[in-house]
Design an enzyme around this catalytic site. Structure first.
Site, short mmCIF file in Angstrom:
data_model
loop_
_atom_site.label_atom_id
_atom_site.label_comp_id
_atom_site.label_asym_id
_atom_site.label_seq_id
_atom_site.Cartn_x
_atom_site.Cartn_y
_atom_site.Cartn_z
N ASP A 1 -8.08 12.64 7.99
CA ASP A 1 -8.05 11.82 6.77
C ASP A 1 -8.75 10.48 6.98
OD1 ASP A 1 -7.44 11.60 4.08
OD2 ASP A 1 -5.44 10.76 4.41
N VAL B 1 4.21 1.43 1.60
CA VAL B 1 4.12 0.50 2.71
C VAL B 1 4.49 -0.91 2.24
CG1 VAL B 1 2.66 -0.43 4.54
CG2 VAL B 1 2.28 1.90 3.72
N GLY C 1 0.81 -1.21 0.00
CA GLY C 1 0.00 0.00 0.00
C GLY C 1 0.84 1.25 0.00
N PHE D 1 3.26 9.52 3.51
CA PHE D 1 4.57 9.99 3.07
C PHE D 1 5.39 8.93 2.35
CE2 PHE D 1 5.65 8.24 7.26
CZ PHE D 1 6.81 7.54 6.98
#
Length: 341
Positions: A164, A46, A39, A43
Site C-alpha cells: 500500500d 489516527v 488522519g 483499521f
C-alpha cells in the site's frame, strides 16, 4: 480473550514495544476527541496524543465495532513493524487491546503526509511547504522512500511486501524527512511464497499493480509499481485518484504518453520552480524515465527497487550534470510504458 492472546504472542516475537492501557491513551487524546484527529489508517482513526512526560505520539484507534479485516491489519502491524529498523520507516512505540478497542502508538510526524502537502490538507503554517517549493526536497523524499522499500525487500530479516505504498502513507517528520507508514496490508514473505503464493487482492486502486490485480500473485514488483505512481504524483502535482473514476483517465495514462513523447514539461508541476534550472530539468527527466520503468505492465520488466535507488542517488553526484539520461536509465520507456496504456 483469544484475540488478546494472539496479539501478545505476535508482539512478543517482534518485541512489540510498550503495552499501554486504554485509560492512558484516552487521557493522551482527551478521550479520542474529534479535534485530535489527524488522519485515518488501515483499521482506524489516527489521533495526536500527548503523554504526561510530554511525549507527542500518533495513536491509531478503533472502537468496539472491530471487524475481522481490521483485526488482521492490526496484527500485521504488531507482527511486522517491531522487526524493522530503518530511518525512513515509521516506528511503532507500543499497542493496546482492551475491551475490543484496539490501538497502536507510533512516533508523531509533525508535518503530516506527503499527500496533504501535494494536494491540500497539510498542517497550517505561515511559510510555504518545502514539498511544493523545492525540487531538492522532492528528490530527498523519493530517495528516502525508495531506500525504505529497498530495506523491506532486501534487508529485513524476512522480506516484506508493503502492498500500500501511496502518498498518504508517506509521513514527514519535523525535519521533513520521510517515513513509510501503515503496514496493515503488508506481508512477510519467503522466496518460496513469492514464487507460488497468491493472496486476496488488497491495496489502493490507483496505486495497485495491474498484474497483481489480475492474477493475485504476490511479487516484490508490486511495490515498485506503486512507487512509480508516487513518482508521477511528485512530478505532476496531480493526485493519483483525482482525475476521473475509470482507468483510462488515471494519472498513469495521463502522464506516461507525455514522458514517452519527451514532453514532460507539459505536465510538470510548476510550484517548485516556474522556470526550472537545467539541473532541475535533468533531475526530473531522470525521475520520469525511472517512473516509466517502474510502471511497466509486466512485473518482470520493472527494475528492482535497488536499481531505482541507484538511479535516484546519481542526482546527488557532481558528475550527474550534463550527463545524458539514456546513459543512466535503460531505454525501456518505448518498450515498457506502452504496454500500460
Amino acid at each position: 480473550q483469544v484475540f488478546v492472546d494472539v496479539v501478545r504472542k505476535v508482539a512478543s516475537h517482534g518485541k512489540g514495544g510498550e503495552v499501554f492501557t486504554l485509560v492512558e491513551l484516552a487521557a493522551a487524546t482527551n478521550n479520542f476527541a474529534a479535534d485530535r484527529e489527524i488522519g485515518y489508517g488501515s483499521f482506524g482513526t489516527v489521533y495526536k496524543g500527548t503523554f504526561p512526560d510530554g511525549r507527542k505520539v500518533a495513536i491509531k484507534h478503533e472502537g468496539a465495532d472491530s471487524v475481522q479485516g481490521h483485526r488482521d491489519a492490526f496484527l500485521s502491524e504488531v507482527d511486522i513493524l517491531p522487526t524493522l529498523r530503518h530511518r525512513h520507516i515509521i516506528r511503532l512505540l507500543g499497542w493496546c487491546v482492551a475491551e475490543k478497542e484496539n490501538s497502536l502508538v507510533y512516533e508523531y510526524m509533525k508535518n503530516g503526509s506527503l499527500h496533504d502537502h501535494l494536494h491540500g490538507g497539510a498542517p497550517s503554517s505561515s511559510s510555504p511547504s518545502p514539498v511544493t517549493t523545492s525540487w531538492r526536497k522532492h528528490m530527498e523524499i523519493l530517495l528516502g522512500i525508495s531506500r525504505a522499500i529497498e530495506y523491506l525487500h532486501s534487508h529485513a530479516v524476512t522480506p516484506v511486501i508493503h502492498r500500500d505504498d501511496k502518498a498518504s502513507n508517506i509521513l514527514l517528520d519535523d525535519t521533513w524527512a520521510p517515513r513509510l507508514a501503515d503496514f496493515g496490508l503488508s506481508l512477510k514473505i519467503s522466496w518460496d511464497d513469492i514464487k507460488c503464493r497468491n493472496a486476496p487482492v488488497m491495496g489502493t486502486s490507483r496505486y495497485a499493480d495491474p498484474e497483481y490485480i489480475s492474477t493475485g500473485r504476490l511479487t516484490l514488483a508490486m511495490d515498485v509499481y506503486s512507487f512509480g505512481v508516487v513518482m508521477l504524483e511528485m512530478l505532476t502535482g496531480k493526485t493519483a485518484a483525482g482525475l476521473v473514476s475509470n482507468n483510462k483517465n488515471s494519472l498513469v495514462s495521463f502522464a506516461l504518453p507525455k514522458i514517452e513523447a519527451k514532453k514532460l514539461e507539459e505536465v510538470l508541476d510548476r510550484r517548485p520552480a516556474q522556470k526550472p534550472t537545467a539541473r532541475q530539468l535533468q533531475a526530473t527527466d531522470l525521475v520520469a524515465a525511472t517512473a516509466a520503468r517502474c510502471l511497466c505492465l509486466q512485473g518482470k520488466k520493472r527494475p528492482a527497487i535497488s536499481e531505482v535507488v541507484a538511479e535516484l542517488t546519481l542526482v546527488e553526484k557532481p558528475s550527474f550534470v550534463g550527463r545524458p539520461i539514456s546513459t543512466i536509465v535503460p531505454d525501456t520507456i518505448k518498450t515498457g510504458a506502452k504496454d500500460d496504456l
